[in-house]
Design a protein around this motif. Structure first.
Motif, PDB file in Angstrom:
ATOM      1  N   GLY A  91      -0.146  11.189  -0.145  1.00 43.42           N
ATOM      2  CA  GLY A  91      -1.491  10.939  -0.627  1.00 43.42           C
ATOM      3  C   GLY A  91      -2.074  12.160  -1.296  1.00 43.42           C
ATOM      4  O   GLY A  91      -1.351  13.123  -1.588  1.00 43.42           O
ATOM      5  N   HIS A 122      -2.597   7.037  -0.497  1.00 46.07           N
ATOM      6  CA  HIS A 122      -3.927   7.075   0.109  1.00 46.07           C
ATOM      7  C   HIS A 122      -4.608   8.354  -0.356  1.00 46.07           C
ATOM      8  O   HIS A 122      -4.010   9.428  -0.331  1.00 46.07           O
ATOM      9  CB  HIS A 122      -3.827   7.018   1.637  1.00 46.07           C
ATOM     10  CG  HIS A 122      -3.017   5.851   2.085  1.00 46.07           C
ATOM     11  ND1 HIS A 122      -3.528   4.574   2.133  1.00 46.07           N
ATOM     12  CD2 HIS A 122      -1.716   5.744   2.437  1.00 46.07           C
ATOM     13  CE1 HIS A 122      -2.580   3.745   2.526  1.00 46.07           C
ATOM     14  NE2 HIS A 122      -1.470   4.426   2.711  1.00 46.07           N
ATOM     15  N   SER A 165      -7.237   3.401  -0.785  1.00 45.43           N
ATOM     16  CA  SER A 165      -5.810   3.072  -0.771  1.00 45.43           C
ATOM     17  C   SER A 165      -5.412   2.504  -2.126  1.00 45.43           C
ATOM     18  O   SER A 165      -6.220   1.872  -2.802  1.00 45.43           O
ATOM     19  CB  SER A 165      -5.511   2.036   0.320  1.00 45.43           C
ATOM     20  OG  SER A 165      -5.770   2.583   1.589  1.00 45.43           O
ATOM     21  N   LEU A 186       0.866  -1.173   0.000  1.00 45.56           N
ATOM     22  CA  LEU A 186       0.000   0.000   0.000  1.00 45.56           C
ATOM     23  C   LEU A 186       0.905   1.225   0.000  1.00 45.56           C
ATOM     24  O   LEU A 186       1.734   1.392   0.886  1.00 45.56           O
ATOM     25  CB  LEU A 186      -0.889   0.022   1.242  1.00 45.56           C
ATOM     26  CG  LEU A 186      -1.974  -1.035   1.286  1.00 45.56           C
ATOM     27  CD1 LEU A 186      -2.577  -1.122   2.681  1.00 45.56           C
ATOM     28  CD2 LEU A 186      -3.049  -0.711   0.269  1.00 45.56           C
TER      29      LEU A 186
END
Length: 128
Positions: free
Chosen positions: A57, A14, A73, A11
């Protein structure tokens, strides 16, 4: 060097899709100390979230204001198009893309068979 941006399955990014970007800036800036830089894209303004100078993000205006603000995500993958095909074959749904985002990479948004949403991305530059 391994980072979330060059490690498949990690990941890395975001993104908040917000019904009020200004309110989000105020809230998250106060809570986490984040700062924001606005850039213009073909889809409108996009706000980069920075934490101590590192891009972590983004915040984008919600294209469907009747929908609540929400976080998504992004999972790093080797080949977004392959992922899109696999999602459909496994009973998921392709919500957006695959699409190229200039100077970023290629991405798609997917919904799993239970209704959860996540995005997959292949970055142009693995070091961001």
């Amino acid at each position: 060097m391994q980072t979330p941006y060059n490690t498949p399955g990690a990941l890395g990014w975001h993104e908040l899709t917000s019904n009020s970007c200004e309110d989000a800036f105020s809230f998250y800036g106060a809570v986490f100390g984040w700062t924001f830089k606005t850039m213009q894209t073909s889809h409108g303004p996009y706000h980069i979230i920075e934490n101590e100078g590192e891009k972590i993000g983004g915040i984008a205006p919600n294209p469907c204001p009747e929908q609540e603000s929400h976080w998504t995500s992004y999972v790093t993958v080797k080949d977004v198009d392959e992922v899109a095909i696999k999602v459909i074959s496994l009973g998921g749904e392709l919500l957006y893309g695959p699409e190229d985002i200039p100077e970023v990479g290629r991405l798609c948004w997917i919904k799993d068979p239970q209704g959860a949403i996540i995005a997959a991305i292949t970055y142009h530059k693995a070091d961001k």
